[in-house]
Design a protein around this motif. Sequence first.
Motif, mmCIF file in Angstrom:
data_model
loop_
_atom_site.group_PDB
_atom_site.id
_atom_site.type_symbol
_atom_site.label_atom_id
_atom_site.label_comp_id
_atom_site.label_asym_id
_atom_site.label_seq_id
_atom_site.Cartn_x
_atom_site.Cartn_y
_atom_site.Cartn_z
ATOM 1 N N PRO A 1 113.673 82.737 -10.814
ATOM 2 C CA PRO A 1 114.477 81.516 -10.836
ATOM 3 C C PRO A 1 114.875 81.001 -9.453
ATOM 4 O O PRO A 1 114.943 79.790 -9.241
ATOM 5 C CB PRO A 1 115.719 81.897 -11.639
ATOM 6 N N GLN A 2 115.119 81.883 -8.497
ATOM 7 C CA GLN A 2 115.575 81.424 -7.188
ATOM 8 C C GLN A 2 114.503 80.639 -6.420
ATOM 9 O O GLN A 2 114.818 79.968 -5.445
ATOM 10 C CB GLN A 2 116.114 82.583 -6.335
ATOM 11 N N TYR A 3 113.255 80.682 -6.872
ATOM 12 C CA TYR A 3 112.174 79.937 -6.219
ATOM 13 C C TYR A 3 111.726 78.714 -7.015
ATOM 14 O O TYR A 3 110.993 77.888 -6.507
ATOM 15 C CB TYR A 3 110.963 80.845 -5.987
ATOM 16 N N ARG A 4 112.153 78.597 -8.248
ATOM 17 C CA ARG A 4 111.661 77.536 -9.127
ATOM 18 C C ARG A 4 112.105 76.140 -8.721
ATOM 19 O O ARG A 4 111.359 75.186 -8.883
ATOM 20 C CB ARG A 4 112.102 77.795 -10.578
ATOM 21 N N TYR A 5 113.313 76.025 -8.226
ATOM 22 C CA TYR A 5 113.843 74.690 -7.927
ATOM 23 C C TYR A 5 112.959 73.956 -6.923
ATOM 24 O O TYR A 5 112.526 72.833 -7.175
ATOM 25 C CB TYR A 5 115.281 74.798 -7.419
ATOM 26 N N GLU A 6 112.705 74.571 -5.788
ATOM 27 C CA GLU A 6 111.890 73.905 -4.760
ATOM 28 C C GLU A 6 110.474 73.652 -5.276
ATOM 29 O O GLU A 6 109.898 72.592 -5.028
ATOM 30 C CB GLU A 6 111.856 74.716 -3.467
ATOM 31 N N ALA B 1 97.796 74.254 -14.068
ATOM 32 C CA ALA B 1 97.834 75.214 -12.962
ATOM 33 C C ALA B 1 99.018 76.142 -13.183
ATOM 34 O O ALA B 1 99.992 75.778 -13.843
ATOM 35 C CB ALA B 1 97.982 74.492 -11.629
ATOM 36 N N ILE B 2 98.912 77.330 -12.627
ATOM 37 C CA ILE B 2 100.020 78.288 -12.650
ATOM 38 C C ILE B 2 100.431 78.555 -11.211
ATOM 39 O O ILE B 2 99.587 78.825 -10.356
ATOM 40 C CB ILE B 2 99.611 79.621 -13.319
ATOM 41 N N ALA B 3 101.720 78.478 -10.940
ATOM 42 C CA ALA B 3 102.264 78.841 -9.639
ATOM 43 C C ALA B 3 103.077 80.114 -9.809
ATOM 44 O O ALA B 3 104.025 80.138 -10.582
ATOM 45 C CB ALA B 3 103.125 77.714 -9.084
ATOM 46 N N GLY B 4 102.659 81.158 -9.099
ATOM 47 C CA GLY B 4 103.320 82.456 -9.200
ATOM 48 C C GLY B 4 102.561 83.358 -10.163
ATOM 49 O O GLY B 4 102.828 83.323 -11.359
ATOM 50 N N VAL B 5 101.603 84.099 -9.661
ATOM 51 C CA VAL B 5 100.781 84.951 -10.518
ATOM 52 C C VAL B 5 101.223 86.400 -10.358
ATOM 53 O O VAL B 5 101.165 86.957 -9.266
ATOM 54 C CB VAL B 5 99.285 84.811 -10.167
ATOM 55 N N GLY B 6 101.663 86.986 -11.451
ATOM 56 C CA GLY B 6 102.093 88.382 -11.471
ATOM 57 C C GLY B 6 101.804 88.991 -12.833
ATOM 58 O O GLY B 6 101.021 88.455 -13.616
ATOM 59 N N LYS B 7 102.443 90.099 -13.110
ATOM 60 C CA LYS B 7 102.177 90.871 -14.325
ATOM 61 C C LYS B 7 102.344 90.053 -15.605
ATOM 62 O O LYS B 7 101.504 90.134 -16.501
ATOM 63 C CB LYS B 7 103.076 92.109 -14.367
ATOM 64 N N THR C 1 120.855 77.938 -10.821
ATOM 65 C CA THR C 1 122.196 77.411 -11.058
ATOM 66 C C THR C 1 122.114 76.207 -11.990
ATOM 67 O O THR C 1 121.060 75.580 -12.130
ATOM 68 C CB THR C 1 122.870 76.959 -9.743
ATOM 69 N N LEU C 2 123.231 75.862 -12.593
ATOM 70 C CA LEU C 2 123.277 74.675 -13.446
ATOM 71 C C LEU C 2 123.038 73.399 -12.649
ATOM 72 O O LEU C 2 122.410 72.459 -13.141
ATOM 73 C CB LEU C 2 124.618 74.592 -14.170
ATOM 74 N N SER C 3 123.513 73.351 -11.409
ATOM 75 C CA SER C 3 123.296 72.153 -10.594
ATOM 76 C C SER C 3 121.819 71.950 -10.296
ATOM 77 O O SER C 3 121.339 70.810 -10.233
ATOM 78 C CB SER C 3 124.121 72.198 -9.313
ATOM 79 N N GLU C 4 121.065 73.030 -10.109
ATOM 80 C CA GLU C 4 119.612 72.905 -9.926
ATOM 81 C C GLU C 4 118.971 72.304 -11.165
ATOM 82 O O GLU C 4 118.133 71.404 -11.073
ATOM 83 C CB GLU C 4 118.974 74.258 -9.641
ATOM 84 N N VAL C 5 119.351 72.778 -12.319
ATOM 85 C CA VAL C 5 118.787 72.297 -13.574
ATOM 86 C C VAL C 5 119.120 70.820 -13.756
ATOM 87 O O VAL C 5 118.251 70.020 -14.140
ATOM 88 C CB VAL C 5 119.279 73.130 -14.775
ATOM 89 N N GLU C 6 120.336 70.410 -13.486
ATOM 90 C CA GLU C 6 120.730 69.002 -13.593
ATOM 91 C C GLU C 6 119.916 68.127 -12.630
ATOM 92 O O GLU C 6 119.475 67.054 -12.986
ATOM 93 C CB GLU C 6 122.229 68.829 -13.342
ATOM 94 N N SER C 7 119.740 68.616 -11.425
ATOM 95 C CA SER C 7 118.963 67.875 -10.440
ATOM 96 C C SER C 7 117.518 67.672 -10.909
ATOM 97 O O SER C 7 116.974 66.583 -10.813
ATOM 98 C CB SER C 7 118.987 68.622 -9.092
ATOM 99 N N LYS D 1 112.482 80.515 -18.645
ATOM 100 C CA LYS D 1 113.929 80.599 -18.725
ATOM 101 C C LYS D 1 114.419 81.751 -17.856
ATOM 102 O O LYS D 1 113.724 82.762 -17.747
ATOM 103 C CB LYS D 1 114.400 80.743 -20.168
ATOM 104 N N PRO D 2 115.515 81.581 -17.229
ATOM 105 C CA PRO D 2 116.279 80.341 -17.109
ATOM 106 C C PRO D 2 115.522 79.341 -16.233
ATOM 107 O O PRO D 2 114.789 79.742 -15.332
ATOM 108 C CB PRO D 2 117.580 80.777 -16.444
ATOM 109 N N PRO D 3 115.711 78.061 -16.471
ATOM 110 C CA PRO D 3 114.954 77.052 -15.733
ATOM 111 C C PRO D 3 115.357 76.910 -14.265
ATOM 112 O O PRO D 3 114.638 76.303 -13.487
ATOM 113 C CB PRO D 3 115.223 75.764 -16.500
#
Length: 106
Positions: free
Chosen positions: A69-74, A7-13, A95-101, A90-92
Amino acid sequence: MTPIQLAIAGVGKIVYDQHAPAIAGNADFKLVATASRNHGIEGVTAYKSMAEMLASGTAIEAISLCMPPQYRYEAAREALGAGKHVFLEKPPGATLSEVESLKHLA
């Protein structure tokens, strides 16, 4: 080998220009659903949100998160919590803390 139900979440150009053609050209994947407020891909079941898509019962093994990126964590937390494999652009994370979590959740 059975293709991975993706599945793909977030469909754009970028999804239209890059992701969808790459998936269509790779027998290892089958695009089975999208989650996006405003867009979908012709011939693929479309949902307005990740929650709706995950609750639908659609057989999804992995989700590609194609959103800023600001929506990817949740979204990644939601997908991982549902037991799905997650592909992050990328970036995943924002913030780095989001990536670590997310690393610990996975």
